[in-house]
Design a protein around this motif. Structure first.
Motif, PDB file in Angstrom:
ATOM      1  N   CYS A  24       0.837  -1.203   0.000  1.00 34.60           N
ATOM      2  CA  CYS A  24       0.000   0.000   0.000  1.00 34.60           C
ATOM      3  C   CYS A  24       0.870   1.250   0.000  1.00 34.60           C
ATOM      4  O   CYS A  24       0.535   2.243  -0.646  1.00 34.60           O
ATOM      5  N   SER A  25       1.957   1.207   0.741  1.00 30.43           N
ATOM      6  CA  SER A  25       2.841   2.360   0.881  1.00 30.43           C
ATOM      7  C   SER A  25       4.285   1.923   0.704  1.00 30.43           C
ATOM      8  O   SER A  25       4.627   0.759   0.903  1.00 30.43           O
ATOM      9  N   ALA A  46      -6.093   0.789  -2.612  1.00 26.61           N
ATOM     10  CA  ALA A  46      -6.883   1.918  -3.091  1.00 26.61           C
ATOM     11  C   ALA A  46      -6.346   3.244  -2.563  1.00 26.61           C
ATOM     12  O   ALA A  46      -6.673   4.305  -3.104  1.00 26.61           O
ATOM     13  N   GLU A  47      -5.535   3.189  -1.524  1.00 21.46           N
ATOM     14  CA  GLU A  47      -4.912   4.404  -1.007  1.00 21.46           C
ATOM     15  C   GLU A  47      -3.624   4.040  -0.289  1.00 21.46           C
ATOM     16  O   GLU A  47      -3.439   2.911   0.160  1.00 21.46           O
ATOM     17  N   GLY A  48      -2.732   4.999  -0.221  1.00 23.91           N
ATOM     18  CA  GLY A  48      -1.454   4.759   0.430  1.00 23.91           C
ATOM     19  C   GLY A  48      -0.549   5.961   0.271  1.00 23.91           C
ATOM     20  O   GLY A  48      -1.012   7.072  -0.033  1.00 23.91           O
ATOM     21  N   THR A  82      -9.706   6.512 -11.478  1.00 21.01           N
ATOM     22  CA  THR A  82      -9.275   7.889 -11.239  1.00 21.01           C
ATOM     23  C   THR A  82      -8.329   7.879 -10.057  1.00 21.01           C
ATOM     24  O   THR A  82      -8.595   7.213  -9.047  1.00 21.01           O
ATOM     25  N   ALA A  83      -7.232   8.578 -10.177  1.00 18.86           N
ATOM     26  CA  ALA A  83      -6.253   8.682  -9.085  1.00 18.86           C
ATOM     27  C   ALA A  83      -6.055  10.144  -8.741  1.00 18.86           C
ATOM     28  O   ALA A  83      -6.031  11.012  -9.614  1.00 18.86           O
ATOM     29  N   CYS A  84      -5.936  10.412  -7.455  1.00 14.62           N
ATOM     30  CA  CYS A  84      -5.592  11.741  -6.970  1.00 14.62           C
ATOM     31  C   CYS A  84      -4.301  11.625  -6.155  1.00 14.62           C
ATOM     32  O   CYS A  84      -4.156  10.719  -5.322  1.00 14.62           O
ATOM     33  N   LEU A 149       4.349  11.883  -0.934  1.00 14.48           N
ATOM     34  CA  LEU A 149       3.001  12.144  -1.424  1.00 14.48           C
ATOM     35  C   LEU A 149       2.054  11.050  -0.960  1.00 14.48           C
ATOM     36  O   LEU A 149       2.471   9.963  -0.571  1.00 14.48           O
ATOM     37  N   ARG A 150       0.766  11.374  -1.004  1.00  8.33           N
ATOM     38  CA  ARG A 150      -0.283  10.386  -0.752  1.00  8.33           C
ATOM     39  C   ARG A 150      -1.085  10.200  -2.029  1.00  8.33           C
ATOM     40  O   ARG A 150      -1.228  11.131  -2.823  1.00  8.33           O
TER      41      ARG A 150
END
Length: 373
Positions: A24-25, A46-48, A82-84, A149-150
């Motif tokens: 994830c990270s 989905a996030e990291g 979509t990625a932010c 960054l995240r």
């Protein structure tokens, strides 16, 4: 012009592939990376987050989230993704490109990220080959640089998104860290050796959470071991990250003068001055609020260091560049990984290592002469 270059870098990156521990990270350092190399990363959540210390060369990051169990069981996949991406407030040392089918587009410039850390969002179809490409930027100084960054992804299978999926440059909304993220922040911090979370507060002006941890001072045995390795020496003595000042005060008592401590924590500076007054050294020792990376050490002959392992490689470069041959460096808790100590005292957490700069330089020169061209 970008396409051939990007494809070559991608191929090289594949040969250097590596994955994060939790997928994830990722957190790593460019100090062990070749200047022209590309390290390939792949994250599957989905996030990291990504944290790249002292960027060197480049990173190529593929974001390939695994489907939730229910969607995977039905054989469903997202129609689009979509990625932010949102940089940290201290983002420095790299630029971020969006690689789409072998072509690079600038997504995040270093200067823009440092001036105004905003979320950048982009979308792609499953058939498109998309990755984030982080290219290190040249810096002549050796000051601390972190490209952090995240990221957060959404697809048709994910209804909630903490960062809105606007166009490139769209504003992003932050969310509080969960317990796991706070624990990871403490456990991976450069300057935490041991301890527990004492408090968590929010700084509205900086728009970030502030984690309070207990200060862990040097033990009496550690101080005694340091002084044993500095016995009989003279000249200016400095403690980098001097904490409550106990090493500086003891050095002054042992005749090592001037004795100076560098510390950024204002409360520890006040405590240091109080301890100096109590010890009868008020006005005879100095405690300065200065960044150790910006301090000129060319007139220092005795340097003490009680810092974490990740700080040692860049600090070693600074000490080699600035200290005179006659200087001695004493490290506590963790040795310098690439240096051979002149002597050592103690065991376990009380062990300290002494390095004479003349010997360190001679060893470095011999190693360089013996390396193949």
């Amino acid at each position: 012009m970008w396409a051939p270059w990007a494809l070559c870098l991608a191929a090289l990156g594949a040969a250097l592939g590596s994955y994060s521990a939790d997928q994830c990270s990722w957190r790593g350092s460019g100090l062990s990376q070749e200047a022209g190399s590309v390290e390939q990363l792949s994250l599957h959540c989905a996030e990291g987050s990504l944290e790249w210390l002292y960027p060197t060369g480049a990173l190529r990051l593929s974001l390939a989230p695994r489907l939730p169990a229910a969607a995977a069981g039905r054989g469903e996949g997202p129609g689009h993704l979509t990625a932010c991406v949102k940089p940290s407030g201290a983002f420095r040392g790299a630029q971020v490109y969006l690689e789409r089918d072998g072509v690079l587009e600038l997504l995040l410039a270093e200067a823009e990220a440092a001036a105004r850390p905003r979320a950048r969002c982009f979308s792609w179809l499953p058939r498109e080959k998309v990755a984030l490409f982080l290219q290190s930027t040249p810096h002549r100084d050796i000051s601390r640089r972190i490209a952090a960054l995240r990221y957060e992804l959404r697809g048709d299978w994910r209804a909630r998104l903490a960062l809105p999926a606007g166009g490139p440059g769209g504003e992003g909304a932050c969310r509080p860290c969960n317990d796991t993220e706070i624990l990871m922040a403490i456990c991976t911090s450069d300057f935490v050796v041991r301890g527990s979370i004492r408090s968590v507060s929010n700084d509205a002006e900086l728009q970030e959470s502030v984690i309070g941890v207990p200060f862990v001072p040097s033990s009496a045995q550690q101080v005694a071991n340091v002084m044993a390795l500095l016995e009989g020496r003279a000249g200016k003595t400095v403690d980098l990250g001097s904490g409550d000042g106990r090493l500086v005060i003891e050095a002054y008592k042992q005749g090592l003068r001037p004795a100076v401590g560098y510390e950024l924590n204002p409360w520890l500076l006040r405590l240091s001055n109080y301890r100096a007054w109590k010890a009868g050294c008020n006005g005879k020792v100095s405690f300065l609020k200065q960044d150790l990376w910006k301090v000129n050490l060319s007139d220092c002959y005795n340097v003490t260091v009680f810092l974490a392992p990740s700080v040692k490689p860049p600090l070693a470069a600074k000490l080699l560049a600035e200290l005179p041959d006659e200087a001695r460096v004493v490290a506590g808790r963790f040795p310098f990984p690439s240096w051979t100590p002149t002597s050592t005292v103690g065991k376990g957490l009380d062990q300290v290592w002494a390095y004479d700069m003349k010997e360190v330089r001679q060893a470095a020169q011999t190693s360089a002469e013996g390396s193949p061209v």
